[in-house]
Scaffold this motif. Structure first.
Motif, PDB file in Angstrom:
ATOM      1  N   GLY A 127      16.947  18.194  23.700  1.00  0.00           N
ATOM      2  CA  GLY A 127      15.827  18.349  22.771  1.00  0.00           C
ATOM      3  C   GLY A 127      15.451  17.082  22.025  1.00  0.00           C
ATOM      4  N   VAL A 128      15.971  15.932  22.464  1.00  0.00           N
ATOM      5  CA  VAL A 128      15.614  14.670  21.804  1.00  0.00           C
ATOM      6  C   VAL A 128      14.137  14.388  22.063  1.00  0.00           C
ATOM      7  CG1 VAL A 128      15.988  12.170  21.807  1.00  0.00           C
ATOM      8  CG2 VAL A 128      17.947  13.737  22.007  1.00  0.00           C
ATOM      9  N   PHE A 129      13.351  14.217  20.989  1.00  0.00           N
ATOM     10  CA  PHE A 129      11.915  14.006  21.174  1.00  0.00           C
ATOM     11  C   PHE A 129      11.392  12.787  20.444  1.00  0.00           C
ATOM     12  CE2 PHE A 129      12.556  16.904  17.598  1.00  0.00           C
ATOM     13  CZ  PHE A 129      11.840  16.270  16.601  1.00  0.00           C
ATOM     14  N   HIS A 157      14.297  24.860  12.619  1.00  0.00           N
ATOM     15  CA  HIS A 157      15.687  24.681  12.187  1.00  0.00           C
ATOM     16  C   HIS A 157      15.736  23.875  10.885  1.00  0.00           C
ATOM     17  CE1 HIS A 157      20.032  24.078  12.712  1.00  0.00           C
ATOM     18  NE2 HIS A 157      19.816  22.829  12.358  1.00  0.00           N
ATOM     19  N   ASP A 158      14.902  22.855  10.832  1.00  0.00           N
ATOM     20  CA  ASP A 158      14.906  21.948   9.680  1.00  0.00           C
ATOM     21  C   ASP A 158      14.440  22.645   8.404  1.00  0.00           C
ATOM     22  OD1 ASP A 158      15.355  19.304   8.679  1.00  0.00           O
ATOM     23  OD2 ASP A 158      13.190  19.036   8.548  1.00  0.00           O
ATOM     24  N   TYR A 215      17.217   9.445  16.910  1.00  0.00           N
ATOM     25  CA  TYR A 215      17.555  10.869  16.873  1.00  0.00           C
ATOM     26  C   TYR A 215      19.079  10.928  16.898  1.00  0.00           C
ATOM     27  CZ  TYR A 215      16.874  15.868  18.087  1.00  0.00           C
ATOM     28  OH  TYR A 215      16.828  17.241  18.089  1.00  0.00           O
ATOM     29  N   GLU A 264      24.522  19.294  15.091  1.00  0.00           N
ATOM     30  CA  GLU A 264      23.365  19.325  14.183  1.00  0.00           C
ATOM     31  C   GLU A 264      22.441  18.138  14.455  1.00  0.00           C
ATOM     32  OE1 GLU A 264      22.879  21.807  12.154  1.00  0.00           O
ATOM     33  OE2 GLU A 264      21.286  21.087  10.814  1.00  0.00           O
ATOM     34  N   PRO A 265      21.131  18.387  14.698  1.00  0.00           N
ATOM     35  CA  PRO A 265      20.207  17.295  15.009  1.00  0.00           C
ATOM     36  C   PRO A 265      19.514  16.726  13.763  1.00  0.00           C
ATOM     37  CG  PRO A 265      19.108  19.387  15.369  1.00  0.00           C
ATOM     38  CD  PRO A 265      20.488  19.709  14.820  1.00  0.00           C
ATOM     39  N   TYR A 298      12.948  22.122  16.497  1.00  0.00           N
ATOM     40  CA  TYR A 298      13.638  21.282  15.518  1.00  0.00           C
ATOM     41  C   TYR A 298      13.121  21.576  14.106  1.00  0.00           C
ATOM     42  CZ  TYR A 298      15.027  17.113  12.888  1.00  0.00           C
ATOM     43  OH  TYR A 298      15.531  16.254  11.937  1.00  0.00           O
ATOM     44  N   THR A 343       6.643  15.439  28.493  1.00  0.00           N
ATOM     45  CA  THR A 343       6.909  16.852  28.246  1.00  0.00           C
ATOM     46  C   THR A 343       6.305  17.321  26.929  1.00  0.00           C
ATOM     47  OG1 THR A 343       9.004  16.705  29.428  1.00  0.00           O
ATOM     48  CG2 THR A 343       8.717  18.600  27.983  1.00  0.00           C
ATOM     49  N   THR A 344       6.470  16.496  25.888  1.00  0.00           N
ATOM     50  CA  THR A 344       6.074  16.966  24.557  1.00  0.00           C
ATOM     51  C   THR A 344       4.588  16.743  24.296  1.00  0.00           C
ATOM     52  OG1 THR A 344       6.603  14.822  23.540  1.00  0.00           O
ATOM     53  CG2 THR A 344       8.364  16.463  23.647  1.00  0.00           C
ATOM     54  N   ARG A 386      15.945  10.402   7.938  1.00  0.00           N
ATOM     55  CA  ARG A 386      16.977  11.416   7.768  1.00  0.00           C
ATOM     56  C   ARG A 386      18.396  10.854   7.726  1.00  0.00           C
ATOM     57  NH1 ARG A 386      15.402  16.704   8.026  1.00  0.00           N
ATOM     58  NH2 ARG A 386      13.336  16.835   7.087  1.00  0.00           N
ATOM     59  N   PRO A 428       6.605  20.991  22.033  1.00  0.00           N
ATOM     60  CA  PRO A 428       7.917  21.242  22.635  1.00  0.00           C
ATOM     61  C   PRO A 428       9.013  20.443  21.906  1.00  0.00           C
ATOM     62  CG  PRO A 428       6.268  20.843  24.347  1.00  0.00           C
ATOM     63  CD  PRO A 428       5.613  20.561  23.031  1.00  0.00           C
ATOM     64  N   TYR A 429      10.186  21.030  21.792  1.00  0.00           N
ATOM     65  CA  TYR A 429      11.342  20.430  21.116  1.00  0.00           C
ATOM     66  C   TYR A 429      11.119  20.292  19.606  1.00  0.00           C
ATOM     67  CZ  TYR A 429      12.104  18.963  25.965  1.00  0.00           C
ATOM     68  OH  TYR A 429      12.221  18.939  27.317  1.00  0.00           O
ATOM     69  N   LYS A 430      10.021  19.594  19.239  1.00  0.00           N
ATOM     70  CA  LYS A 430       9.742  19.320  17.833  1.00  0.00           C
ATOM     71  C   LYS A 430       9.526  20.613  17.052  1.00  0.00           C
ATOM     72  CE  LYS A 430       7.153  15.517  15.738  1.00  0.00           C
ATOM     73  NZ  LYS A 430       6.058  14.566  16.053  1.00  0.00           N
ATOM     74  N   TRP A 442      16.342  13.898  13.065  1.00  0.00           N
ATOM     75  CA  TRP A 442      15.322  13.045  13.679  1.00  0.00           C
ATOM     76  C   TRP A 442      14.772  12.068  12.647  1.00  0.00           C
ATOM     77  CZ3 TRP A 442       9.631  14.364  13.229  1.00  0.00           C
ATOM     78  CH2 TRP A 442       8.845  13.357  13.796  1.00  0.00           C
TER      79      TRP A 442
END
Lengths: 200, 200
Positions: free
Chosen positions: A168-170, B65-66, A174, A180-181, B62, A47-48, A187, B57-59, A183
């Motif tokens: 949204g885990v990429f 937001h980050d 993670y 709150e995410p 993220y 996907t990504t 972090r 995508p996703y990243k 990655w």
């Protein structure tokens, strides 16, 4: 707030391996349970559009250098496996099968599998290696071997990976806490600040 | 050891912007000079196959937001510009032109350009915006405007980017000290550990 820390990791991810060594202690310091979720980055990368770190020019070399210095800095043993990366479906299935009845033992198995791969260089992508590591750690290898080809366990892994992607885990590791995410191994310090302050 | 810290940054990189706010103070704490090198990630991404963060995508989500939470955590003002990312050739050329005779003033101009983009949302990719920011910071806008189309300055930027790529720089910020590479805002703490211990 006292919800769990969701910890997403790929069994083929060195940074996931490093994070797995310290996330339980981190959670315990702040009274947070840690829920482990094995993911398959290969599926999510479709996907990504991302590629395995090791294949990216410059970044691959940097990462190999970085894993070795992380090992020196943290004292956590690490060696890039001869076969890297691998498809992590089998160790993930073994983990999910055990976790369904005993989360603590499942985490113990996950750490043993990670050690077999990133310290001993054994190919945990193979079913018989997963069964052997399980046997060495007091699990029933026949039961684990059967779980790896059990359609219900396979479905569960697909479900877990799908849920991770929907969230949204990429990458690996993670973390999600209180929605709150975070990655990356890098972090963990910020995640700890979050737990310490109760958000920011 | 007392060699400089090489600091590679893209004027279109939010993490580069955040790093630029603290890298001089970090260097000063350990008696290290900091040499700033503007790079164009778009050119380097052609080799690595990477895409701008915001497009992944996703990243991308993220990251947006980050950046905002980094701003809250550090107290450094930040707003995702309406036009993002941009091609950073013009601010990079202005920086290099000034740096050739006065490094301290060049860093002052770099911080002003970063502020114009990531706080005020002005499109510093455009030559006239670069000249205007220069004028507001006591540089001669006519001289800066001429530098942006000066073939020697253009060649110098190509040379700086080429050298960065030859060194394996694949992101922003990227630091090299004593031959040791550190990628990302996340690694400022590890870079500081390196300086503190004199290596590890």
């Amino acid at each position: 707030m006292s919800g769990p820390i969701d910890f997403y990791f790929d069994f083929s991810s060195p940074y996931g391996y490093f994070a797995a060594q310290s996330i339980e202690a981190l959670g315990a310091r702040y009274g947070r349970a840690v829920e482990w979720h094995p993911v398959l980055l290969g599926a999510i990368f479709k996907t990504t559009g991302a590629r395995p770190l090791a294949d990216v020019p410059y970044k691959g070399d940097y990462s190999r250098h970085d894993w070795n210095r992380l090992s020196r800095l943290t004292g956590i043993p690490f060696k890039v496996p001869a076969l890297f990366p691998i498809a992590a479906a089998n160790p993930s299935r073994a983990f999910l099968y055990v976790a369904r009845r005993d989360e603590v033992n499942a985490k113990r198995l996950a750490l043993a599998l990670y050690h077999a791969y990133f310290v001993d260089g054994r190919n945990i992508g193979e079913a018989d290696v997963v069964s052997a590591v399980a046997a060495e750690n007091a699990f029933d290898p026949v039961e684990i071997g059967a779980a790896l080809v059990n359609p219900a366990v396979r479905d569960e892994l697909r479900h877990v990976v799908g849920q991770a992607e929907a969230r949204g885990v990429f990458g690996s590791p993670y973390f999600v806490v209180d929605g709150e995410p975070f990655w990356g191994w890098d972090r963990l310090a910020m995640l700890e600040t979050w737990l310490d302050r109760g958000g920011f």
